[in-house]
Design a protein around this motif. Structure first.
Motif, mmCIF file in Angstrom:
data_model
loop_
_atom_site.group_PDB
_atom_site.id
_atom_site.type_symbol
_atom_site.label_atom_id
_atom_site.label_comp_id
_atom_site.label_asym_id
_atom_site.label_seq_id
_atom_site.Cartn_x
_atom_site.Cartn_y
_atom_site.Cartn_z
ATOM 1 N N ALA A 262 0.835 -1.202 0.000
ATOM 2 C CA ALA A 262 0.000 0.000 0.000
ATOM 3 C C ALA A 262 0.867 1.249 0.000
ATOM 4 O O ALA A 262 0.584 2.225 -0.716
ATOM 5 C CB ALA A 262 -0.921 -0.014 1.221
ATOM 6 N N ASN A 263 1.926 1.224 0.783
ATOM 7 C CA ASN A 263 2.837 2.366 0.819
ATOM 8 C C ASN A 263 3.464 2.613 -0.558
ATOM 9 O O ASN A 263 3.509 3.746 -1.047
ATOM 10 C CB ASN A 263 3.923 2.110 1.865
ATOM 11 N N ARG A 267 2.737 5.853 -3.213
ATOM 12 C CA ARG A 267 3.826 6.732 -3.652
ATOM 13 C C ARG A 267 3.893 6.793 -5.176
ATOM 14 O O ARG A 267 4.122 7.862 -5.759
ATOM 15 C CB ARG A 267 5.156 6.249 -3.068
ATOM 16 N N LEU A 268 3.715 5.644 -5.824
ATOM 17 C CA LEU A 268 3.744 5.616 -7.281
ATOM 18 C C LEU A 268 2.593 6.411 -7.887
ATOM 19 O O LEU A 268 2.738 7.029 -8.945
ATOM 20 C CB LEU A 268 3.690 4.169 -7.780
ATOM 21 N N ALA A 269 1.450 6.415 -7.188
ATOM 22 C CA ALA A 269 0.256 7.092 -7.709
ATOM 23 C C ALA A 269 0.171 8.554 -7.295
ATOM 24 O O ALA A 269 -0.730 9.267 -7.752
ATOM 25 C CB ALA A 269 -0.993 6.350 -7.227
ATOM 26 N N GLY A 270 1.082 9.003 -6.446
ATOM 27 C CA GLY A 270 0.975 10.366 -5.926
ATOM 28 C C GLY A 270 -0.240 10.524 -5.035
ATOM 29 O O GLY A 270 -0.850 11.593 -4.967
ATOM 30 N N ALA A 271 -0.593 9.448 -4.335
ATOM 31 C CA ALA A 271 -1.777 9.424 -3.489
ATOM 32 C C ALA A 271 -1.369 9.103 -2.057
ATOM 33 O O ALA A 271 -0.181 9.095 -1.727
ATOM 34 C CB ALA A 271 -2.771 8.381 -4.016
ATOM 35 N N ARG A 299 -6.632 7.717 -0.116
ATOM 36 C CA ARG A 299 -7.086 9.019 -0.595
ATOM 37 C C ARG A 299 -6.280 9.409 -1.828
ATOM 38 O O ARG A 299 -5.098 9.087 -1.930
ATOM 39 C CB ARG A 299 -6.902 10.093 0.484
ATOM 40 N N ALA A 300 -6.931 10.140 -2.741
ATOM 41 C CA ALA A 300 -6.243 10.584 -3.948
ATOM 42 C C ALA A 300 -6.887 11.871 -4.450
ATOM 43 O O ALA A 300 -7.991 12.234 -4.029
ATOM 44 C CB ALA A 300 -6.289 9.512 -5.027
ATOM 45 N N ARG A 308 -7.752 3.177 -9.033
ATOM 46 C CA ARG A 308 -6.577 2.411 -9.473
ATOM 47 C C ARG A 308 -5.697 2.034 -8.283
ATOM 48 O O ARG A 308 -5.146 0.919 -8.239
ATOM 49 C CB ARG A 308 -5.773 3.218 -10.497
ATOM 50 N N LEU A 309 -5.570 2.942 -7.336
ATOM 51 C CA LEU A 309 -4.748 2.670 -6.152
ATOM 52 C C LEU A 309 -5.305 1.494 -5.364
ATOM 53 O O LEU A 309 -4.570 0.549 -5.026
ATOM 54 C CB LEU A 309 -4.683 3.919 -5.273
#
Length: 414
Positions: A262-263, A267-271, A299-300, A308-309
């Motif tokens: 999840a971490n 980070r990859l999604a900017g979320a 959250r995003a 997607r996250l």
């Protein structure tokens, strides 16, 4: 020759300084009345409808009575104090909530209620007689810290949560929301909500964007979409000393992998993704667990990114469960869509405040729930460290006074 008082003979600058001192004193006095309530060594424990929160609700009623405001209850546990006829057409609503997360801070929520009462005082001191009713709200279970569903009071009021489901929600001790409330929740009252012309919630900023903007007060533009998912990782309980490592089906391994996944995915999604709550059965030092139950907070900035996250995290958890010989079941406990606050209202508020900055937030609020039914806006008060949901949460009281003034200006303008 007759002498005049220091106030009468002071320069305009000196009068402004004296007024600022009076306003700060008024804020400090009201704040100190509630600051000790629910405060523990590790932070605040102000769970919804618990003794500390009930004491704050009594304080709310007493403050309303001191100001001659009528108090009503919507049957869902939400309290409202009215300067003018209750739920009158065109009323403007402000306020926030009293409850906290476990060992949380003192400003998240209560600042909006204290500021609302002081804004009423400020308007009266200015000689303002509002053409519309002004309401001060204290919403119940905004954090979801006791019964697990955030913004439960505002969701009930707007029909986003079924009252029977809400009545059956249980806290860690087995008490249901209905039992704590003393009745089955009344449920949706959209006939009342739609009478409001605007909702303005003041809140401490949960972040430090206003620090970089050199502004004591800002206006919200949007709330990120967010949600809570419960993940049940099931394996085979066994003896820690006799079970070979190769023979284990340990759900804790699957859970731990999912936390790290999840971490990385966030980070990859900017979320944002957080897994900070966990329950283990049997929770013994010398036993391989049979069940690990964890909660994901995700959250995003927009809904597709959030979808997607969550999908990526669940995929990785399922794949890992297959390798560990465990299983994972997922349940969405609450999902809140992206909230874009009323653009015209936000711009109007920024104009009333002389060009206050407009900024988004990743935190959920009752205002976000109400925004689907009435023009809604939020004011943020600068948080120098950005820390929230922690006893280190703090806003300088000079900034809090600036928030009271801003809220009074906004209410007068509306």
């Amino acid at each position: 020759m007759t002498s005049s008082s220091p106030r009468a003979s002071s320069s305009p600058r000196a009068i402004d300084e004296l007024r600022a001192i009076d306003e700060l004193r008024a804020f400090d006095e009201l704040w100190e009345q509630i600051a000790p309530i629910g405060r523990e060594s590790k932070g605040y424990l102000r769970y919804a409808l618990s003794p500390p929160e009930l004491a704050l609700r009594d304080w709310f009623r007493s403050q309303a009575a001191l100001r001659g405001l009528e108090v009503t209850d919507d049957g869902n546990g939400n309290l409202f104090a009215w300067w003018g006829p209750a739920w009158a057409d065109g009323a403007v609503l402000t306020g926030s909530h009293f409850d906290s997360v476990p060992h949380g801070g003192g400003y998240d929520g209560p600042l909006g209620i204290v500021s609302a009462f002081l804004a009423v005082d400020e308007l009266r001191a200015r000689g303002v007689t509002p053409a519309r009713t002004i309401g001060v709200a204290a919403f119940v279970e905004e954090e979801g810290g006791r019964f697990g569903v955030p913004c439960l009071g505002s969701r009930l009021l707007t029909g986003a949560v079924d009252p029977d489901r809400a009545a059956g929600l249980r806290d860690a001790g087995g008490t249901t929301f209905g039992e704590a409330l003393g009745a089955r929740p009344a449920g949706a009252r959209l006939d009342l909500v739609r009478r409001l012309s605007a909702v303005v919630e003041l809140h401490i900023e949960q972040g430090r964007a206003l620090v970089g903007m050199h502004a004591a007060v800002g206006v919200a533009s949007a709330i990120w979409p967010h949600g809570r998912w419960r993940l049940d990782f099931t394996g085979t309980g066994d003896h820690a000393g006799t079970t070979l490592m190769a023979d284990r089906h340990d759900p804790m391994l699957t859970y731990a992998y999912t936390v790290l996944a999840a971490n990385k995915e966030a980070r990859l999604a900017g979320a944002h993704a957080t897994m900070a709550r966990v329950l283990v059965e049997p929770n013994a030092t010398n036993a391989i667990p049979a069940l690990v139950r964890g909660w994901l907070d995700a959250r995003a900035a927009d809904t597709p990114t959030l979808d997607r996250l969550v999908e990526a995290i669940m995929k990785r958890a399922t794949e890992r469960a297959g390798r560990d010989g465990t299983s994972v079941a997922v349940e969405a406990e609450s999902v809140s869509p992206e909230v874009a606050f009323d653009t015209a209202l936000a711009s109007r508020l920024a104009g009333i405040l002389g060009g206050a900055p407009i900024l988004p937030t990743g935190a959920g609020h009752d205002a976000g729930v109400l925004s689907a039914h009435v023009p809604t806006a939020m004011l943020f008060v600068r948080n120098p460290t950005g820390v929230s949901h922690s006893p280190a949460e703090h806003a300088p009281h000079e900034d809090c006074v600036a928030g009271v003034t801003a809220l009074a200006d906004v209410l007068a303008g509306l």
